[in-house]
Design a protein around this motif. Sequence first.
Motif, PDB file in Angstrom:
ATOM      1  N   MET A   1      -2.400   4.933  -3.165  1.00 55.91           N
ATOM      2  CA  MET A   1      -3.385   5.839  -2.584  1.00 55.91           C
ATOM      3  C   MET A   1      -2.951   7.290  -2.780  1.00 55.91           C
ATOM      4  N   TYR A   2      -3.936   8.132  -2.988  1.00 61.03           N
ATOM      5  CA  TYR A   2      -3.678   9.570  -3.170  1.00 61.03           C
ATOM      6  C   TYR A   2      -4.919  10.341  -2.699  1.00 61.03           C
ATOM      7  N   GLY A   3      -4.708  11.240  -1.745  1.00 58.30           N
ATOM      8  CA  GLY A   3      -5.822  12.059  -1.256  1.00 58.30           C
ATOM      9  C   GLY A   3      -6.946  11.266  -0.640  1.00 58.30           C
TER      10      GLY A   3
ATOM     11  N   LEU B   1       0.860  -1.177   0.000  1.00 56.25           N
ATOM     12  CA  LEU B   1       0.000   0.000   0.000  1.00 56.25           C
ATOM     13  C   LEU B   1       0.899   1.231   0.000  1.00 56.25           C
ATOM     14  N   VAL B   2       0.877   1.980  -1.094  1.00 53.75           N
ATOM     15  CA  VAL B   2       1.851   3.046  -1.316  1.00 53.75           C
ATOM     16  C   VAL B   2       1.154   4.393  -1.463  1.00 53.75           C
ATOM     17  N   GLY B   3       1.804   5.442  -0.949  1.00 58.01           N
ATOM     18  CA  GLY B   3       1.278   6.791  -1.122  1.00 58.01           C
ATOM     19  C   GLY B   3       2.055   7.792  -0.286  1.00 58.01           C
ATOM     20  N   GLU B   4       1.816   9.070  -0.531  1.00 66.55           N
ATOM     21  CA  GLU B   4       2.507  10.125   0.193  1.00 66.55           C
ATOM     22  C   GLU B   4       1.998  10.229   1.624  1.00 66.55           C
ATOM     23  N   SER B   5       2.715  10.957   2.450  1.00 63.83           N
ATOM     24  CA  SER B   5       2.284  11.180   3.834  1.00 63.83           C
ATOM     25  C   SER B   5       0.927  11.876   3.846  1.00 63.83           C
ATOM     26  N   GLY B   6       0.021  11.370   4.684  1.00 65.53           N
ATOM     27  CA  GLY B   6      -1.308  11.970   4.803  1.00 65.53           C
ATOM     28  C   GLY B   6      -2.326  11.471   3.802  1.00 65.53           C
ATOM     29  N   CYS B   7      -1.960  10.460   2.984  1.00 65.72           N
ATOM     30  CA  CYS B   7      -2.901   9.986   1.958  1.00 65.72           C
ATOM     31  C   CYS B   7      -3.938   9.019   2.520  1.00 65.72           C
ATOM     32  N   GLY B   8      -3.721   8.527   3.765  1.00 66.49           N
ATOM     33  CA  GLY B   8      -4.705   7.632   4.375  1.00 66.49           C
ATOM     34  C   GLY B   8      -4.264   6.191   4.487  1.00 66.49           C
ATOM     35  N   LYS B   9      -3.051   5.885   4.057  1.00 65.56           N
ATOM     36  CA  LYS B   9      -2.621   4.477   4.054  1.00 65.56           C
ATOM     37  C   LYS B   9      -2.447   3.910   5.460  1.00 65.56           C
ATOM     38  N   SER B  10      -1.891   4.686   6.392  1.00 62.84           N
ATOM     39  CA  SER B  10      -1.750   4.204   7.768  1.00 62.84           C
ATOM     40  C   SER B  10      -3.111   4.114   8.457  1.00 62.84           C
ATOM     41  N   THR B  11      -4.000   5.037   8.132  1.00 65.40           N
ATOM     42  CA  THR B  11      -5.363   4.991   8.669  1.00 65.40           C
ATOM     43  C   THR B  11      -6.049   3.704   8.251  1.00 65.40           C
ATOM     44  N   LEU B  12      -5.831   3.315   7.010  1.00 63.76           N
ATOM     45  CA  LEU B  12      -6.406   2.064   6.503  1.00 63.76           C
ATOM     46  C   LEU B  12      -5.834   0.869   7.251  1.00 63.76           C
ATOM     47  N   GLY B  13      -4.536   0.902   7.529  1.00 60.49           N
ATOM     48  CA  GLY B  13      -3.908  -0.186   8.272  1.00 60.49           C
ATOM     49  C   GLY B  13      -4.449  -0.308   9.678  1.00 60.49           C
ATOM     50  N   ARG B  14      -4.673   0.820  10.329  1.00 60.40           N
ATOM     51  CA  ARG B  14      -5.210   0.799  11.691  1.00 60.40           C
ATOM     52  C   ARG B  14      -6.678   0.383  11.716  1.00 60.40           C
ATOM     53  N   ALA B  15      -7.387   0.678  10.649  1.00 63.34           N
ATOM     54  CA  ALA B  15      -8.780   0.222  10.553  1.00 63.34           C
ATOM     55  C   ALA B  15      -8.849  -1.298  10.527  1.00 63.34           C
TER      56      ALA B  15
END
Length: 283
Positions: free
Chosen positions: A229-231, A42-56
């Motif tokens: 992921m982006y935005g 899962l790849v993307g810039e900082s703040g794109c939501g990728k870590s949020t998705l992982g924690r979900a």
Amino acid sequence: MTEALFCVENLRIAYPTQTAAVTRWAVDDVSFTLNPGERLGLVGESGCGKSTLGRAAMRLLPPSSQIEGKVWFEGRSVFDLTATQLRQFRGEVVALVFQDPMTRLDPLMTIGEHCIETLRAHQSHLSRKESKEKAIETLEAVKIPANRWSQYPHEFSGGMRQRVAIALALLLNPKLIVADEPTTSLDVTVSAQILAELTRLCRERDMALLLISHDLAMVGEYCDRIAVMYGGKMVEMGAFGDILHKPQHEYTRSLLAAALHIQAVGDEERGSGGAEEQGCRGA
């Protein structure tokens, strides 16, 4: 056809804010599946939501977060798990490897005590001797020798601490490991070693892996599929070879261009360094 291990359906997540006038979605209408034993980057810039998705995936979001959509694990809704089921789910079913291992390790506990505590919390039927035997076996699997059992986290290098974090994730034989930027604080050589070990162990134990990173080239080397992921949105997903040769989204193209530029600069620097060294020897 094999049933999906992990499934996200039209997921939207917004963090709590002081003003509720406009909802800002950190994750916006994301859907994907992860099969048993599969490795997804899962790849993307900082703040794109990728870590949020992982924690979900582990239901580690703040309690007052606004959530829409579904997250399923082997047909069970993650958001509907009871407190008891959730405690078992975390660690035994899904394990998380954090970016900074010191957020996982207590500086006042030895590495051995960390392992024993983790095992006894989930497998209380094990004796201390059985727990230690299993822990040492797992530590040795990530190349930490048994003679370091009684040492503390500050006595380990950054790479060795991350190996401990991976061992703690592997102890309970989960079905999915979520690794959130697991090598950001490590140098390139150690990062490659850690990721090679992590993916090897997941493959040998038939564990699925969700590898979260900002580095598209690095993730492509270790994962079966890539999701970009982006935005807050998932803009592209596919096999790394397809994304490498035929990227569909402009953001993916920019990530690839950046990776190729960094590689080219590195090659030039190594080439010029080699020429200088040869010149010095010739002189």
